[in-house]
Design an enzyme around this catalytic site. Structure first.
Site, PDB file in Angstrom:
ATOM      1  N   HIS A  64      15.778  -8.070 -36.502  1.00 19.08           N
ATOM      2  CA  HIS A  64      16.245  -8.252 -35.126  1.00 19.08           C
ATOM      3  C   HIS A  64      17.718  -7.924 -35.124  1.00 19.08           C
ATOM      4  O   HIS A  64      18.523  -8.692 -35.635  1.00 19.08           O
ATOM      5  CB  HIS A  64      16.099  -9.706 -34.682  1.00 19.08           C
ATOM      6  N   HIS A  86      15.757 -16.582 -30.031  1.00 19.04           N
ATOM      7  CA  HIS A  86      14.576 -17.429 -30.276  1.00 19.04           C
ATOM      8  C   HIS A  86      14.875 -18.921 -30.069  1.00 19.04           C
ATOM      9  O   HIS A  86      15.994 -19.376 -30.292  1.00 19.04           O
ATOM     10  CB  HIS A  86      14.071 -17.252 -31.718  1.00 19.04           C
ATOM     11  N   TYR A  88      13.447 -21.171 -31.984  1.00 20.11           N
ATOM     12  CA  TYR A  88      13.516 -21.797 -33.320  1.00 20.11           C
ATOM     13  C   TYR A  88      14.888 -21.664 -33.979  1.00 20.11           C
ATOM     14  O   TYR A  88      15.156 -22.295 -34.988  1.00 20.11           O
ATOM     15  CB  TYR A  88      12.415 -21.254 -34.252  1.00 20.11           C
ATOM     16  N   ALA A 116       5.955  -8.887 -32.666  1.00 20.75           N
ATOM     17  CA  ALA A 116       4.998  -8.850 -33.769  1.00 20.75           C
ATOM     18  C   ALA A 116       4.253 -10.172 -33.727  1.00 20.75           C
ATOM     19  O   ALA A 116       4.848 -11.209 -33.430  1.00 20.75           O
ATOM     20  CB  ALA A 116       5.740  -8.695 -35.090  1.00 20.75           C
TER      21      ALA A 116
HETATM   22  N1  HPA Z   1       2.349 -16.393 -36.714  1.00 23.13           N
HETATM   23  C1  HPA Z   1       3.412 -16.566 -35.907  1.00 23.13           C
HETATM   24  N2  HPA Z   1       4.294 -15.610 -35.666  1.00 23.13           N
HETATM   25  C2  HPA Z   1       4.092 -14.411 -36.224  1.00 23.13           C
HETATM   26  C3  HPA Z   1       3.017 -14.156 -37.065  1.00 23.13           C
HETATM   27  C4  HPA Z   1       2.082 -15.206 -37.323  1.00 23.13           C
HETATM   28  O1  HPA Z   1       1.087 -15.066 -38.065  1.00 23.13           O
HETATM   29  N3  HPA Z   1       3.113 -12.866 -37.468  1.00 23.13           N
HETATM   30  C5  HPA Z   1       4.228 -12.350 -36.868  1.00 23.13           C
HETATM   31  N4  HPA Z   1       4.832 -13.296 -36.116  1.00 23.13           N
END
Ligand code: HPA
Length: 278
Positions: A64, A86, A88, A116
């Site tokens: 990122h 984010h 988090y 993703a």
């Molecule tokens: N879980 C949560 N976030 C993600 C994942 C996953 O499996 N793969 C990429 N981002």
């Protein structure tokens, strides 16, 4: 966690950013993990690192970059966020939406959010592209938590068409024309930053989720509050925890994104073309 985003802060960020681009924008794009290469295609590009924008939280995640770009994608004026903010990372959910709100103030009416995600649907496989038809917000929080800012829109925002049917149909059209196979499904957001347990992945399966990730839904809430249309695209980077007997890691996420970036870029380009034709 930091404090909620205020109208005053947003206004200061807007005043700074609006001086950088003096052309009307057709669309906004937020690029998720490993999907940042699309920004290389922008012509007449103006790039502003997040940390230069007043009140913009810095993004510290590998893959990122944390840059706000203005430019032309195939001659269509767009704003592109390469990287995102984010929850988090310790940001108040409202602060995660700063980029989307800035795009809205800059005149963007159509937003493409990408990420993703892990597959929860066992029929998906790593490398699949999934159009997001709806979402489940299991983060336990909400982007509109906090004092209501009337300038941003309604207090209680309708989410019945969170993902625009018109933009979904454009994406399907581009997929068919370009032989890009597209899955469709429900994106489930968890707060992260741990990946899910196998029990959590089974729970999400039962709740109707098809993919799971740690972003996107707060951006979509803010976009809907500000009356933008949204298209969401997930790149399935891995199978959710417990589906295969193997651990998850961020490198796998990045590798899968690299493998599928041509189709991903062609899909976004095609949709932007159709938005511009409207
Ligand atoms: N879980 C949560 N976030 C993600 C994942 C996953 O499996 N793969 C990429 N981002």
């Amino acid at each position: 966690m930091n404090s909620p985003l205020t109208q005053q802060e947003l206004q200061e960020a807007y005043e700074f950013l609006s001086k950088k681009a003096d052309f009307p924008l057709q669309a906004g794009i937020i690029l998720g993990s490993g999907l940042g290469d699309l920004a290389d295609l922008l012509e007449r590009k103006i790039s502003v690192p997040f940390h230069e924008i007043p009140h913009f939280p810095a993004s510290g995640v590998a893959g990122h970059k944390g840059v706000f770009h203005f430019g032309f994608l195939d001659n269509v004026a767009v704003a592109v966020m390469q990287g995102r903010v984010h929850y988090y990372e310790g940001n108040h959910p409202s602060r995660v939406t700063i980029g989307v709100r800035l795009m809205a103030l800059l005149g963007v009416r159509s937003l493409i959010v990408t990420n993703a995600a892990g597959a929860v649907n066992p029929n998906f496989k790593p490398g699949d592209l999934m159009l997001i038809t709806d979402h489940l917000n299991l983060t336990g929080a909400n982007a509109l938590l906090g004092a209501h800012v009337p300038e941003w829109g309604e207090r209680f925002v309708d989410m019945s068409e969170a993902y625009s049917l018109q933009l979904l149909s454009y994406a399907r059209e581009v997929g068919e024309a370009g032989n890009i196979i597209l899955q469709e499904g429900v994106y489930c957001a968890m707060s992260g930053p741990t990946y899910e347990t196998p029990a959590e992945v089974r729970m999400i399966q039962r709740l109707g989720g098809d993919a799971v990730g740690m972003s996107t839904v707060y951006e979509v809430m803010a976009a809907r509050q500000m009356d933008m249309r949204v298209l969401g695209v997930s790149l399935i980077s891995n199978m959710g925890a417990g589906i295969l007997q193997q651990p998850l890691n961020h490198e796998e996420v990045m590798e899968t994104a690299a493998r599928r970036k041509t189709d991903f870029i062609n899909l976004i380009r095609g949709v932007i073309f159709l938005i511009d034709k409207e």
